[in-house]
Design an enzyme around this catalytic site. Structure first.
Site, PDB file in Angstrom:
ATOM      1  N   LYS A 191       0.832  -1.213   0.000  1.00  5.34           N
ATOM      2  CA  LYS A 191       0.000   0.000   0.000  1.00  5.34           C
ATOM      3  C   LYS A 191       0.869   1.267   0.000  1.00  5.34           C
ATOM      4  O   LYS A 191       2.071   1.206   0.202  1.00  5.34           O
ATOM      5  CB  LYS A 191      -0.965  -0.032   1.196  1.00  5.34           C
ATOM      6  CG  LYS A 191      -1.890  -1.253   1.186  1.00  5.34           C
ATOM      7  CD  LYS A 191      -2.906  -1.239   0.054  1.00  5.34           C
ATOM      8  CE  LYS A 191      -3.460  -2.592  -0.336  1.00  5.34           C
ATOM      9  NZ  LYS A 191      -4.333  -3.234   0.621  1.00  5.34           N
TER      10      LYS A 191
HETATM   11  C1  LIG Z   1      -5.442  -4.366   0.921  1.00  5.91           C
HETATM   12  C2  LIG Z   1      -6.892  -4.149   0.915  1.00  5.91           C
HETATM   13  C3  LIG Z   1      -7.713  -4.455   2.019  1.00  5.91           C
HETATM   14  C4  LIG Z   1      -7.215  -5.222   3.198  1.00  5.91           C
HETATM   15  O1  LIG Z   1      -6.162  -4.621   3.836  1.00  5.91           O
HETATM   16  P1  LIG Z   1      -5.351  -5.431   4.949  1.00  5.91           P
HETATM   17  O2  LIG Z   1      -4.621  -4.347   5.662  1.00  5.91           O
HETATM   18  O3  LIG Z   1      -4.451  -6.375   4.223  1.00  5.91           O
HETATM   19  O4  LIG Z   1      -6.347  -6.122   5.797  1.00  5.91           O
HETATM   20  C5  LIG Z   1      -9.038  -4.083   1.977  1.00  5.91           C
HETATM   21  N1  LIG Z   1      -9.562  -3.492   0.910  1.00  5.91           N
HETATM   22  C6  LIG Z   1      -8.829  -3.206  -0.179  1.00  5.91           C
HETATM   23  C7  LIG Z   1      -9.467  -2.501  -1.322  1.00  5.91           C
HETATM   24  C8  LIG Z   1      -7.470  -3.549  -0.217  1.00  5.91           C
HETATM   25  O5  LIG Z   1      -6.750  -3.321  -1.308  1.00  5.91           O
END
Ligand SMILES: *Cc1c(COP(=O)(O)O)cnc(C)c1O
Length: 390
Positions: A191
């Protein structure tokens, strides 16, 4: 495409590989030496900095965005028998969190151009059981929040934003994190801001912030740094059976410096984005839509859509072409309703959401990390162009 395999790169370009600076490394070491590696002062500081960055009133750090979504649904009172409207064009965690809250995810189709929830379809899907809407700012593009918030107001629904892709997003003068009941962020490895694993909930509701914090740590009314702090031991009481969703100072140590570099990283990704838009404008593929006026796209994913009948190549052929040329690419996403659990449980099949499926079968995400060198970007561009020249 075979004769085009001319290996220009020596090393595989890992998709979504994060930029970790010396500052993060030093902060993690300092955290280890401090003796306080669990939830403590650095988590608190990270929450304060996220409030400053967005302008939100309360911030609760958690272990993931999935946890952030789950807790948000619980504080909004979503439970058994309730329906939550969301998009099938997202990572499965968005819908899984609704299942974790014992409610039913109700998908509505997206717009092909923006790939985002279509407000008209949301309104058509509202029933007496609908409790909340989870808009997902896919790829970093902010949803039509004015329209979505108006629907929510008309039908007395909660809005929980999945902003896993959209920490730098802005919409009509508002930062993402300040518009809805709660906004959920992910700090997963790939991210825009990473703490290896981690997440955060932002809200302007004081009671919810308190309950989010308790629910994220066993339902205890006193947090660890308060129990073992200098002010003396404090007894705690468990007010409800909470979860184990807390963030640690080891993670916050990374987040503090990632946050400091966030704008600079956005600038770099924006440059790469513009380079790609220019370089691919003549290819027989669908490029990302232009940004809507008075919004800021967080530039998380650069995704194109290819359809075999238009360009003569299948998406999977192109994925292979990139991999053969040592460039890591991604697919965001196979629509959630087509995964076995969702087919089996809710009877979804192909054809249910044609726009999401059109995207799902043709989408490719190209590398878009602040870490990419100019040569990396040139490699991505020439490898992609080569696939169509061969
Ligand atoms: C990565 C992601 C999540 C989940 O995030 P985590 O921190 O891995 O639980 C939820 N929604 C979207 C759109 C994502 O890309």
């Amino acid at each position: 495409m075979e004769q085009a395999v001319k290996r220009m790169r020596k090393e595989f370009l890992v998709f979504g590989s994060p930029f970790i600076g010396e500052e993060e490394i030093a902060e993690v070491v300092a955290t280890l030496r401090s003796g306080w590696i669990g939830t403590g002062p650095r988590v608190k500081q990270f929450e304060e900095k996220m409030k400053e960055y967005t302008g939100a009133q309360f911030a609760v750090a958690v272990s993931s965005c999935t946890a952030a979504l789950h807790l948000s649904l619980l504080v909004c009172g979503v439970g058994p028998g309730d329906e939550v409207i969301t998009t099938p064009m997202t990572f499965a965690a968005t819908a899984n969190a609704v299942i974790h809250a014992a409610a039913k995810p109700v998908f509505v189709d997206v717009d092909r151009e923006t790939m985002l929830l279509d407000p008209e379809r949301i309104e058509a899907a509202v029933t007496p059981r609908t409790k909340a809407i989870i808009p997902v700012h896919l790829a970093g593009r902010v949803c039509a929040m004015d329209e979505i918030l108006a629907i929510a107001q008309r039908h007395h629904l909660h809005v929980i934003e999945d902003a896993a892709h959209c920490i730098e997003g802005r919409y009509h003068g508002h930062s993402v994190g300040t518009m809805s009941d709660t906004t959920c962020f992910s700090f997963y490895v790939t991210k825009n801001l990473t703490t290896a694993e981690g997440g955060m909930v932002l809200t302007d509701n004081a009671q919810w912030a308190e309950r989010l914090r308790a629910l994220g740590l066993h339902g205890m009314d006193v947090q660890a740094h308060q129990r073992f702090g200098e002010s003396g031991y404090r007894h705690y009481q468990v007010t409800e059976p909470g979860y184990k969703y807390n963030m640690t100072d080891m993670q916050a140590a990374l987040g503090l410096h990632q946050l400091q570099r966030l704008e600079q990283s956005w600038q770099r990704r924006n440059e790469i984005w513009n380079d790609y838009q220019k370089a691919f404008s003549d290819l027989p593929i669908h490029l990302p839509a232009d940004d809507a006026v008075n919004t800021r796209h967080a530039r998380h994913l650069y995704t194109v859509v290819v359809q075999q009948e238009e360009c003569g190549k299948s998406r999977d052929q192109l994925l292979q072409h990139f991999t053969q040329h040592l460039i890591g690419v991604g697919v965001h996403y196979t629509p959630v309703h087509l995964h076995p659990y969702y087919r089996r449980t809710f009877g979804y099949r192909e054809g249910a959401f044609p726009n999401a499926e059109w995207i799902g079968q043709g989408t490719i995400s190209l590398p878009l990390s602040a870490k990419l060198s100019r040569e990396d970007v040139e490699d991505v561009i020439s490898v992609f162009r080569q696939a169509f020249e061969a």
